[in-house]
Every structure is written in C-alpha cells, then in structure tokens.
Design an enzyme around this catalytic site. Sequence first.
Site, PDB file in Angstrom:
ATOM      1  N   HIS A  72       0.818  -1.213   0.000  1.00 44.69           N
ATOM      2  CA  HIS A  72       0.000   0.000   0.000  1.00 44.69           C
ATOM      3  C   HIS A  72       0.856   1.269   0.000  1.00 44.69           C
ATOM      4  CE1 HIS A  72       0.482   0.087   4.501  1.00 44.69           C
ATOM      5  NE2 HIS A  72       0.388   1.401   4.296  1.00 44.69           N
ATOM      6  N   ASP A 106       0.256  -7.452   1.609  1.00 43.78           N
ATOM      7  CA  ASP A 106       0.685  -6.063   1.786  1.00 43.78           C
ATOM      8  C   ASP A 106       2.197  -5.949   1.795  1.00 43.78           C
ATOM      9  OD1 ASP A 106       0.248  -3.348   1.898  1.00 43.78           O
ATOM     10  OD2 ASP A 106       0.072  -3.278   4.074  1.00 43.78           O
ATOM     11  N   SER A 154       4.665   2.507   8.146  1.00 48.69           N
ATOM     12  CA  SER A 154       4.354   1.389   7.260  1.00 48.69           C
ATOM     13  C   SER A 154       5.551   1.031   6.392  1.00 48.69           C
ATOM     14  CB  SER A 154       3.164   1.735   6.361  1.00 48.69           C
ATOM     15  OG  SER A 154       1.966   1.765   7.085  1.00 48.69           O
TER      16      SER A 154
END
Length: 310
Positions: A57, A87, A165
């Site tokens: 993402h 992911d 992230s």
Amino acid sequence: MDELDSYSRTVVTVAETLGPAVAALAVGDPERPSGAGSAVVIDDPAGAGTVLVTNAHVVDRARGGRATFADGSHADVRVLGADPLSDLAVLAAHPDATTPRPVTLGDASGLRVGQLVVAVGNPFGLAGSVTAGVVSGLGRSLPTKDGRVVEDVIQTDAALNPGNSGGALADAHGHVVGINTAVAGVGLGLAVPWNSTTRAIVASLRRDGRVRRGYLGVVGAPAPLPVDVALRLGRRQGLRVAEVVRESPAARAGLKAGDLIVDADREPVSQARDLQRRLFADAIGRTLPVTVLRGDAMVDVLAVPAELTG
C-alpha cells in the site's frame, strides 16, 4: 531499577542494529512524491544487488522512488513487484548506490503474546524513530479499504504512526520478525509476520514481479473450540469468521460471520496462516472444501478461490 536498565539496553541495542538499514521511502517523483513510508534492506539470495521490502500500500501503483537512510545517504529504487494480499512489496536499489548492510531476518512463528518487540521506521518523515512494546495478539486479519483481507498479522502496542508502514518490527535479539503495515487505532499497531510464507512471497516478487494468490474474502481470528469438539478433533483452536467480504468467493460459498473454521482442503485450520497457506496458485479455480462449526453442527462448505488481481 535493574530490570528497567536491562529493558533500555535491549531497546538501544536493537535500535542501533536496525536503524541504519531502515530507510525513509518516498515513491513516485523524488521532488513531488505520491506516497511515503519506510523500507527495510534485506539480504538478496540471488546476489544481484540491494533489495528492500516495504508495504504494497506504500508503493501503490508507483514504479520507483527514493530510499533515504539514517546517515543521510540515499538510493533510487524501482519496484520489482507488489502483493496486495500480504501487503508486501519488493524494491531494488540502483546498482551504483551505496547501501547499508541488510538486517538479520528472524521467524515470527516463534513469537508469543507478551513478548517484547521494537518498531523502527520513519513516521511523519522523522528518520530512525524507535518505539517499543509487546506482542498483543497473533493470527489477526486486517480488512483493507478495497475490500481485501491481509491475513495472519501481528498485533502490537508499539506506537506506530503514518510513515511507519514498511518499517521493521524486531525481537529482543534485533532479528526482524515483521514488517509494520498499518495503524488500526489508538494503541494498536499491526505488522506482517516474517515467516516461511512471507519468504516465499518475497522470493516470488523478486523473481517474477508478482504472486499468484487465491482469495476467499474472510476476516477472522483464532478462537477456542468447544470442549467436546476439541476432544474429538484433538486440537483446541479454530478460526472464527468475524466478517465475510461482500460478493467474495467466501460469500458465494455461504460462509457466514460467526462460523468457526476447523478444516480447509481437509487440513486443520487453527489460525489465519493455516488458511493462507492453502491459497497459493494451485488453489485458484479449484473447489476448496471448508469445514466449519456453525452452532452445534459441522457444515461442509465448497468454496472456489478466485485469483487476486489488481
């Protein structure tokens, strides 16, 4: 006081070990990036150059970007491949770039709830930020904004913020056991575990640029089996379905929220990773028998996993 000193020494050592190899990642045009996060330098078994891992993402649809390291050096990177279901994304640094030594990769399969973990990343662009906490839960599932589900994530209370992230989650030995993936709420962070499944995904992305994956569309978490069922099956746990994604293969097959999955493809299911392992390329388009405990009855559901696309 000694315990606090020991705790501090552990966190400091992990931070000093991992910090150099965790980059601030800007994707798209370096002057006007379309996204940002963190990335971790890992060893490349093919020996073809520096490879970094981040979140799918984070890169989204970008083809490249720039990784900036804690010492101020940077490397242009290109996206080798991304897998939305896990992911995860893999990046290759420019061959002429000078990059830090790769991290030491661990194995999340040995993690226990309550175990110390340290997160290293670049929240809000603040390079080399470190937070510490414990493993709050294992085998979680994470629904995404586009209706997919990231399976088998680690839940931790180590503070994570935008930009974390793609960063590293490490154990007390400084071994990376997860890639931080999302902030689910106050005091709640999630990470993709580093294990045999993850290694296979990263190798496929490195080699082929993609991972062919089957997709069911269930969100679940481990849950105890009733005593009589546990005695009959010889195990204590199944996977409780918390949500079924609308119009997904699971929904078409008749799986329902509240079902307790005990078998998939005639193999035991105790947590999300057990289901995930049965959803690689050879499961696509093939009838996958799923046995669930629904109320007091065992029900066999026939699901046909679709291929994850996009």
